[in-house]
Scaffold this motif. Structure first.
Motif, mmCIF file in Angstrom:
data_model
loop_
_atom_site.group_PDB
_atom_site.id
_atom_site.type_symbol
_atom_site.label_atom_id
_atom_site.label_comp_id
_atom_site.label_asym_id
_atom_site.label_seq_id
_atom_site.Cartn_x
_atom_site.Cartn_y
_atom_site.Cartn_z
ATOM 1 N N ARG A 30 8.673 5.170 10.347
ATOM 2 C CA ARG A 30 8.539 3.815 10.893
ATOM 3 C C ARG A 30 9.876 3.076 10.965
ATOM 4 O O ARG A 30 10.719 3.212 10.081
ATOM 5 N N GLU B 221 -4.387 -9.225 12.027
ATOM 6 C CA GLU B 221 -3.697 -9.921 10.940
ATOM 7 C C GLU B 221 -3.220 -11.319 11.357
ATOM 8 O O GLU B 221 -3.453 -12.292 10.660
ATOM 9 N N TYR B 222 -2.537 -11.371 12.491
ATOM 10 C CA TYR B 222 -1.957 -12.634 12.946
ATOM 11 C C TYR B 222 -2.697 -13.194 14.163
ATOM 12 O O TYR B 222 -2.211 -14.085 14.824
ATOM 13 N N ASP C 157 6.820 -8.926 13.899
ATOM 14 C CA ASP C 157 5.674 -8.354 13.206
ATOM 15 C C ASP C 157 4.343 -8.789 13.816
ATOM 16 O O ASP C 157 3.648 -9.613 13.230
ATOM 17 N N PHE C 158 3.958 -8.202 14.916
ATOM 18 C CA PHE C 158 2.600 -8.377 15.447
ATOM 19 C C PHE C 158 2.191 -9.841 15.624
ATOM 20 O O PHE C 158 1.036 -10.210 15.373
ATOM 21 N N GLU D 140 -5.477 -2.943 3.198
ATOM 22 C CA GLU D 140 -4.447 -3.941 3.449
ATOM 23 C C GLU D 140 -4.649 -4.462 4.876
ATOM 24 O O GLU D 140 -4.745 -3.690 5.827
ATOM 25 N N ARG D 141 -4.746 -5.777 4.990
ATOM 26 C CA ARG D 141 -4.970 -6.434 6.288
ATOM 27 C C ARG D 141 -6.274 -5.986 6.955
ATOM 28 O O ARG D 141 -6.355 -5.885 8.182
ATOM 29 N N ASN E 86 1.944 1.631 2.686
ATOM 30 C CA ASN E 86 2.425 1.236 1.357
ATOM 31 C C ASN E 86 1.725 2.169 0.376
ATOM 32 O O ASN E 86 0.570 1.949 0.013
ATOM 33 N N TRP F 194 -4.686 1.490 6.822
ATOM 34 C CA TRP F 194 -3.970 0.923 5.679
ATOM 35 C C TRP F 194 -4.948 0.840 4.506
ATOM 36 O O TRP F 194 -5.078 -0.171 3.838
ATOM 37 N N GLN G 10 -1.046 -3.275 16.623
ATOM 38 C CA GLN G 10 -1.921 -3.637 15.514
ATOM 39 C C GLN G 10 -3.276 -4.065 16.060
ATOM 40 O O GLN G 10 -3.409 -5.120 16.683
ATOM 41 N N ASN H 18 -2.843 3.970 3.451
ATOM 42 C CA ASN H 18 -1.877 2.891 3.648
ATOM 43 C C ASN H 18 -0.426 3.395 3.643
ATOM 44 O O ASN H 18 -0.051 4.210 2.809
ATOM 45 N N LYS I 8 6.846 4.993 5.555
ATOM 46 C CA LYS I 8 7.447 3.652 5.533
ATOM 47 C C LYS I 8 8.501 3.692 4.437
ATOM 48 O O LYS I 8 8.165 3.774 3.254
ATOM 49 N N HIS J 191 -1.948 -14.963 5.520
ATOM 50 C CA HIS J 191 -1.622 -15.118 6.946
ATOM 51 C C HIS J 191 -2.724 -15.726 7.805
ATOM 52 O O HIS J 191 -2.780 -15.483 9.004
ATOM 53 N N PHE K 7 10.114 -0.204 10.988
ATOM 54 C CA PHE K 7 9.892 -1.559 10.475
ATOM 55 C C PHE K 7 10.763 -1.770 9.226
ATOM 56 O O PHE K 7 10.281 -1.836 8.114
#
Ligand code: GCW
Length: 676
Positions: free
Chosen positions: A316, A390-391, A362-363, A156-157, A199, A148, A386, A197, A279, A525, A318
């Motif tokens: 994806r 992130e989480y 989401d993960f 990202e993340r 995104n 990403w 992932q 990424n 995405k 997060h 998602f």
């Protein structure tokens, strides 16, 4: 020199024992059959490994040959039989030994490269030459890493520094780090990488233009030497943003033509590009919905453009409404991917692959498995995991994710009777698939140790090993990683694996309970914030009030998500008494005074686990301290620093979460501990 942690599991430390002596006598000569860039990578790695582990610099001889093999020692001792060749897949390898020779062979040069890494692994952990023989084929064809990374160098993340590919809107000129990354990935069998990424912002949209393609091609060249294909994340609106068209409608002829021409242009530069990762219609990214079209129409339009070049479209799943009203209890984000993609099963071209996140949300630290696994029966699919945390503690906390992934892989979907596990589905063993396998979001950056937390290297390692062989156990992966990364000393192995193997459940204990997820600060997060997303448009609610907490996802009374699974899973999730307790609050709304199987009330469980979680982190720290002087100071100190942060932040999590529920429910802790 970048420091002790830079080499990760490819450090090639000296081995001093009788086994090493045995190898030393064999490894004086290497005969290479078949020449290619990938074979050269294998020879190079072999030389590096033998020098580091044995202190041997072998003489290397080349033979003109159609065979792909490395003969270490005598060339005549070991031979490939017709049966061997028959059992070998395209990327598989064979290791064979006799008294004075070792053979590393494959059907392709990729196979030899994987065999070389496997041989060096065996050597480093001290497996005797006579126990070396093995034949391995990878479980699935797609074994991919997603980055990403943005062109400005941010990730990202990302929790381990900036991109190793991009900086200040340019490709980084010095590619030595990229080459080392390719070695790390290929050593565990990764064969695909998307470099930007999902995104895709304005600058990255231009990666598929003549201005930037030569640079992409240069990166692709480095990865190619290690058997890794490069993929690009593309912007669905490229025809508008780059081509000046007024639409990106997949049924518009001009749009279709634009993509066909674009594909031809891209493949001029990178003839073996893996394909596109997309995405679309997710979190403000453009997609076919803008034009009233469906995702099969969008994906197939791109797939047609890539088909002549052998490229694939990874699309994806998602996709969900991220502007939902929190007051709306009928809409459930958990249903979204399933409801979008199930009706499209069988409508995708065979060079399209759906990439499905492991869970429906989401993960999170704990989620059920996405019901698309086992739901889809006529569509190519890969599992998305992932690695970046992130989480799960953002690489400040130790959280070995392999046990979590194993639960996903071993989940029985009952799609085609017993044995329809996720791992079999994504390896194409339940329903035939042209393309299948794995993808995961990378956890690396330009930090000297790659992953920020040294112990997070184990997640990248373990991901790769699982894509090659999803039957490997968490324990085996942890041990192997520690042996390669630190030492073969049983005490060191015992201490570190103990920490690793507990760490995911420990993290879960002091964060969000029983599958409910979230309860974190919005955007970045990290850190506890029970109501952080409660009144937001993101579809992630816990619905706690003074009496109860949890989301009713039953068919009978709730959002109906439980009914997206096959029986008997659907019945199991539907029934509060049968629902696996670790997912209780994901599927049910439960009163704080409800008794769990342990005999504890729900509220007492929340208090107890939060206290326990912190105590376990204290124990991790104690255990780690026992390694002082037994491993290098640099890595010892750096992990200790992270454990200190983890402990401080775990206490914060505990106190915020416990206080929140005490204040909501008014029910005191039976043990009378301090809650604020
Ligand atoms: O987990 C979420 C992240 C986003 C990410 C998104 C996705 C790349 O918070 O940062 O965007 O998932 O997977 O697309």
């Amino acid at each position: 020199k970048q420091g002790r942690a830079y080499d990760c599991w490819l450090a090639y430390r000296p081995l001093e024992n009788a086994v090493a002596d045995q190898y030393r006598t064999i490894c004086k000569k290497v005969a290479v059959a078949g020449q290619s860039a990938i074979m050269e990578s294998a020879v190079d790695e072999l030389k590096r490994g033998l020098k580091g582990i044995l202190g041997v610099e072998p003489e290397v001889l080349y033979a003109k040959s159609d065979t792909r093999a490395l003969f270490i020692g005598s060339e005549s001792g070991v031979e490939l039989t017709a049966d061997d060749m028959h059992a070998l897949g395209d990327e598989g390898f064979i290791l064979k030994t006799c008294k004075d020779a070792i053979l590393i062979a494959g059907k392709t040069d990729r196979g030899v490269l994987y065999g070389t890494f496997a041989f060096l692994r065996c050597l480093q952990v001290g497996i005797k030459p006579e126990d070396l023989s093995r034949m391995e084929n990878p479980a699935a064809g797609i074994r991919m890493i997603n980055h990403w990374d943005n062109l400005d160098g941010s990730i990202e993340r990302g929790y381990a520094g900036n991109s190793i590919f991009f900086r200040d809107n340019q490709f980084i000129a010095d590619k030595s780090r990229v080459r080392d990354y390719a070695r790390l990935l290929s050593s565990v069998g990764i064969n695909g990488i998307s470099i930007n990424n999902v995104n895709v912002h304005a600058r990255e949209t231009r990666l598929i233009t003549r201005e930037l393609l030569p640079e992409v091609a240069e990166l692709a060249g480095i990865f190619r030497n290690y058997g890794i294909s490069v993929y690009l994340s593309v912007n669905y609106s490229s025809p508008i943003e780059l081509g000046g068209l007024s639409t990106a409608d997949p049924l518009d002829k001009a749009v279709q033509d634009w993509w066909c021409k674009k594909a031809a242009e891209i493949y001029e530069y990178i003839p073996d590009l893996g394909g596109f990762l997309v995405k679309a219609d997710s979190e403000f990214r453009p997609g076919p919905f803008t034009y009233g079209r469906t995702h099969d129409q969008g994906a197939n339009m791109l797939a047609k453009a890539l088909e002549p070049f052998g490229g694939i479209v990874i699309w994806r799943c998602f996709v969900y409404n991220c502007r939902q009203d929190w007051r709306d209890t009928k809409t459930d984000r958990a249903n979204a991917a399933y409801d979008h993609f199930m009706p499209l099963d069988g409508k995708f071209m065979d060079n399209v692959v759906l990439q499905i996140k492991n869970g429906p949300m989401d993960f999170q630290v704990r989620e059920p498995v996405s019901p698309l696994f086992g739901g889809l029966t006529k569509t190519n699919q890969i599992l998305e995991l992932q690695i970046t945390q992130e989480y799960t503690g953002q690489q400040k906390h130790v959280c070995f994710l392999i046990p979590q992934w194993k639960e996903v892989l071993d989940f029985e979907t009952w799609s085609n009777g017993p044995g329809s596990t996720v791992k079999k589905l994504v390896c194409g063993k339940v329903y035939p698939q042209k393309h299948c396998g794995f993808a995961a979001v990378s956890n690396i950056g330009d930090n000297a140790n790659w992953t920020g937390h040294v112990l997070a290297q184990a997640n990248l390692y373990g991901y790769g090993r699982l894509t090659w062989n999803p039957d490997l156990s968490s324990e085996a992966i942890a041990e192997e990683w520690i042996r390669l990364t630190f030492s073969n000393d049983p005490e060191i192995i015992g201490t570190i694996s103990d920490i690793l193997l507990k760490s995911w459940l420990t993290y879960e204990k002091y964060t969000s309970p029983l599958g409910i997820g979230w309860m974190i600060n919005p955007n970045h997060h990290y850190g506890p914030n029970v109501d952080g997303y409660e009144y937001s448009p993101w579809g992630t609610y816990h619905r706690a009030d003074w009496r109860a907490i949890g989301v009713d996802r039953t068919v009978a009374r709730g959002t109906g998500f439980a009914g997206r699974y096959h029986k008997p899973n659907a019945d199991m999730y539907e029934d509060m008494d049968k629902c696996p307790e670790e997912l209780l609050l994901f599927f049910h709304r439960v009163a704080y005074r409800h008794r769990l199987k342990s005999g504890k009330t729900l509220i007492q469980h929340i208090y107890d686990t939060h206290f326990e979680g912190v105590e376990e982190v204290e124990q991790f720290r104690e255990k780690w301290l026992s390694l002082e002087g037994k491993i290098d100071r640099e890595r010892f100190e750096s992990v200790l620093e992270r454990l200190d942060i983890q402990l401080k932040d775990a206490r914060e999590w505990r106190d915020v979460v416990n206080s929140y529920f005490y204040r909501k429910s008014g029910i005191p802790d039976e043990k009378g501990r301090t809650i604020y």
